[in-house]
Design a protein around this motif. Structure first.
Motif, PDB file in Angstrom:
ATOM      1  N   VAL A  50       0.807  -1.222   0.000  1.00 48.23           N
ATOM      2  CA  VAL A  50       0.000   0.000   0.000  1.00 48.23           C
ATOM      3  C   VAL A  50       0.841   1.273   0.000  1.00 48.23           C
ATOM      4  CG1 VAL A  50      -0.204   0.300   2.501  1.00 48.23           C
ATOM      5  CG2 VAL A  50      -2.102   0.993   1.010  1.00 48.23           C
ATOM      6  N   LEU A  51       2.107   1.196   0.363  1.00 51.26           N
ATOM      7  CA  LEU A  51       2.910   2.414   0.531  1.00 51.26           C
ATOM      8  C   LEU A  51       2.917   3.287  -0.719  1.00 51.26           C
ATOM      9  CD1 LEU A  51       6.077   1.353   2.577  1.00 51.26           C
ATOM     10  CD2 LEU A  51       3.836   2.130   3.382  1.00 51.26           C
ATOM     11  N   SER A  52       2.950   2.679  -1.883  1.00 55.12           N
ATOM     12  CA  SER A  52       3.004   3.475  -3.113  1.00 55.12           C
ATOM     13  C   SER A  52       1.684   4.184  -3.397  1.00 55.12           C
ATOM     14  CB  SER A  52       3.367   2.581  -4.304  1.00 55.12           C
ATOM     15  OG  SER A  52       2.355   1.617  -4.539  1.00 55.12           O
ATOM     16  N   LEU A  53       0.638   3.854  -2.646  1.00 55.91           N
ATOM     17  CA  LEU A  53      -0.680   4.450  -2.850  1.00 55.91           C
ATOM     18  C   LEU A  53      -1.040   5.443  -1.755  1.00 55.91           C
ATOM     19  CD1 LEU A  53      -2.568   1.172  -3.844  1.00 55.91           C
ATOM     20  CD2 LEU A  53      -1.484   2.840  -5.362  1.00 55.91           C
ATOM     21  N   VAL A  54      -0.128   5.657  -0.811  1.00 56.95           N
ATOM     22  CA  VAL A  54      -0.370   6.575   0.308  1.00 56.95           C
ATOM     23  C   VAL A  54       0.361   7.883   0.039  1.00 56.95           C
ATOM     24  CG1 VAL A  54      -0.141   6.945   2.792  1.00 56.95           C
ATOM     25  CG2 VAL A  54      -0.596   4.653   1.910  1.00 56.95           C
ATOM     26  N   ALA A  58       0.128  12.364   4.276  1.00 54.72           N
ATOM     27  CA  ALA A  58      -0.484  11.607   5.372  1.00 54.72           C
ATOM     28  C   ALA A  58       0.576  11.243   6.397  1.00 54.72           C
ATOM     29  CB  ALA A  58      -1.156  10.352   4.837  1.00 54.72           C
ATOM     30  N   THR A  59       0.180  11.143   7.646  1.00 52.19           N
ATOM     31  CA  THR A  59       1.132  10.763   8.698  1.00 52.19           C
ATOM     32  C   THR A  59       0.725   9.505   9.450  1.00 52.19           C
ATOM     33  OG1 THR A  59       0.051  12.274  10.263  1.00 52.19           O
ATOM     34  CG2 THR A  59       1.935  13.130   9.045  1.00 52.19           C
ATOM     35  N   GLY A 131      -3.218  14.871   7.674  1.00 49.42           N
ATOM     36  CA  GLY A 131      -2.474  15.555   6.625  1.00 49.42           C
ATOM     37  C   GLY A 131      -3.069  15.290   5.265  1.00 49.42           C
ATOM     38  N   ALA A 132      -3.476  14.071   5.027  1.00 51.06           N
ATOM     39  CA  ALA A 132      -4.225  13.658   3.846  1.00 51.06           C
ATOM     40  C   ALA A 132      -5.085  12.483   4.276  1.00 51.06           C
ATOM     41  CB  ALA A 132      -3.292  13.263   2.705  1.00 51.06           C
ATOM     42  N   ASP A 181       6.043  11.127  -4.439  1.00 57.57           N
ATOM     43  CA  ASP A 181       5.049  11.757  -3.585  1.00 57.57           C
ATOM     44  C   ASP A 181       4.310  10.753  -2.709  1.00 57.57           C
ATOM     45  OD1 ASP A 181       5.586  14.295  -4.588  1.00 57.57           O
ATOM     46  OD2 ASP A 181       4.187  14.037  -6.255  1.00 57.57           O
ATOM     47  N   SER A 182       4.803   9.532  -2.626  1.00 59.38           N
ATOM     48  CA  SER A 182       4.156   8.490  -1.830  1.00 59.38           C
ATOM     49  C   SER A 182       5.048   8.041  -0.680  1.00 59.38           C
ATOM     50  CB  SER A 182       3.817   7.280  -2.702  1.00 59.38           C
ATOM     51  OG  SER A 182       4.990   6.538  -2.998  1.00 59.38           O
ATOM     52  N   TRP A 183       4.460   7.297   0.228  1.00 58.58           N
ATOM     53  CA  TRP A 183       5.211   6.751   1.360  1.00 58.58           C
ATOM     54  C   TRP A 183       6.291   5.776   0.911  1.00 58.58           C
ATOM     55  CZ3 TRP A 183       2.552   5.428   6.620  1.00 58.58           C
ATOM     56  CH2 TRP A 183       2.004   6.601   7.170  1.00 58.58           C
TER      57      TRP A 183
END
Length: 317
Positions: A50-54, A58-59, A131-132, A181-183
């Motif tokens: 999921v990291l590439s979609l966050v 967001a925090t 944050g998002a 721009d992702s986690w």
């Protein structure tokens, strides 16, 4: 179900001694995070995939692996085609399980029925916030994405305004982030995820004292607990991987304060439910920055995590 090795977390719940200084501690195997990149990979464990979609703004992230929950709760073959009574029984059992979600699609189950899919067809889901705000849902491979697209166009429940990514076969609450721009581009986060678990919680910061113990409690601290806070090293993020019988906390590598954080619950103000009602027989490994706990009461673990009542993650003084 998605590909990849599946095993029950209970097989590695071997921390029964509860001795924080033991040389015989057995943690779940360290996940291989080398494959995590800004390109979505559905073969990874959900907390890694999921990291590439966050989005980077967001925090906080909560991931629930429903396939793993079905496995550990004894419903390994259950899906949307299973008999209705069996599906209903799973959701009743889930109410008292160690999970951070009861299913994003559950409130819309009846409305989704004409479209041929529902909450029992979800492999895993995630929500991010602070944050998002948004969510991600990954379906089983046999779900017809055309039916999902129809439900989105019909503004059915939570899917109203959602985005279906046909290439990635996931549904997101909005347009997913791109590249850096992702986690997935954050090394400090990548090292906290990837373990097989019922649910995983990730926070890119420590928790304020008021969040953990209650408003105004810091002013009432005695000398000993205040000294314990002062002794803590800074904490820039942590994760909590909740299994059927074991919880693994990751604070980041080389944590000289691992034992201190492990013992904070013993000297700080009481919280409700009591920390020990969920997290029992804690152990620590300073070199890897991991804490391990036996699950005392699954629902209490979930409540403590969702309320952020986690003494080991408190910010220092």
């Amino acid at each position: 179900m998605r590909s990849g090795v599946r095993w029950a977390v209970s097989l590695v719940a071997l921390l029964a001694s509860g001795c924080s200084g033991s040389d015989d501690l057995v943690y779940p195997p360290d996940p291989d995070t080398s494959a995590i990149s800004t390109d979505y990979d559905p073969t990874l464990e959900p907390s890694a995939a999921v990291l590439s979609l966050v989005p980077a703004d967001a925090t906080t992230l909560e991931v629930t692996d429903f396939d793993q929950l079905r496995l550990t709760l004894g419903f390994g073959s259950l899906d949307g085609r299973s008999p209705a009574p069996e599906r209903a029984r799973f959701w009743r059992v889930l109410e008292n399980a160690a999970t951070l979600s009861q299913g994003l699609l559950r409130p819309d189950e009846a409305e989704l029925e004409p479209y041929g899919f529902g909450p029992d067809d979800v492999a895993w889901e995630a929500t991010y916030s602070d944050g998002a705000d948004g969510w991600v849902i990954a379906f089983h491979d046999d779900v017809a994405l055309g039916d999902v697209q129809q439900a989105i166009r019909a503004d059915v429940g939570v899917l109203s305004g959602a985005v279906l990514d046909l290439e990635r076969a996931v549904v997101t609450s909005g347009e997913p982030p791109e590249g850096e721009d992702s986690w997935a581009a954050m090394d400090e986060v990548v090292g906290l995820v990837g373990q097989s678990a019922n649910s995983t919680f990730v926070q890119r910061s420590c928790l304020s004292f008021d969040t953990v113990f209650g408003d105004g409690m810091a002013a009432q601290l005695a000398e000993a607990p205040r000294a314990a806070l002062i002794a803590l090293d800074p904490l820039e993020g942590f994760s909590v991987a909740i299994g059927a019988e074991l919880v693994t906390v990751r604070l980041g590598e080389e944590r000289s304060d691992a034992f201190d954080r492990l013992r904070l619950a013993e000297v700080m103000p009481a919280i409700r439910p009591e920390f020990g009602a969920g997290f029992a027989r804690g152990v620590a490994d300073p070199s890897t920055g991991r804490l391990g706990y036996d699950v005392q009461r699954p629902a209490a673990v979930a409540e403590l995590v969702q309320d952020r009542h986690l003494p080991f993650a408190v910010c220092g003084d």
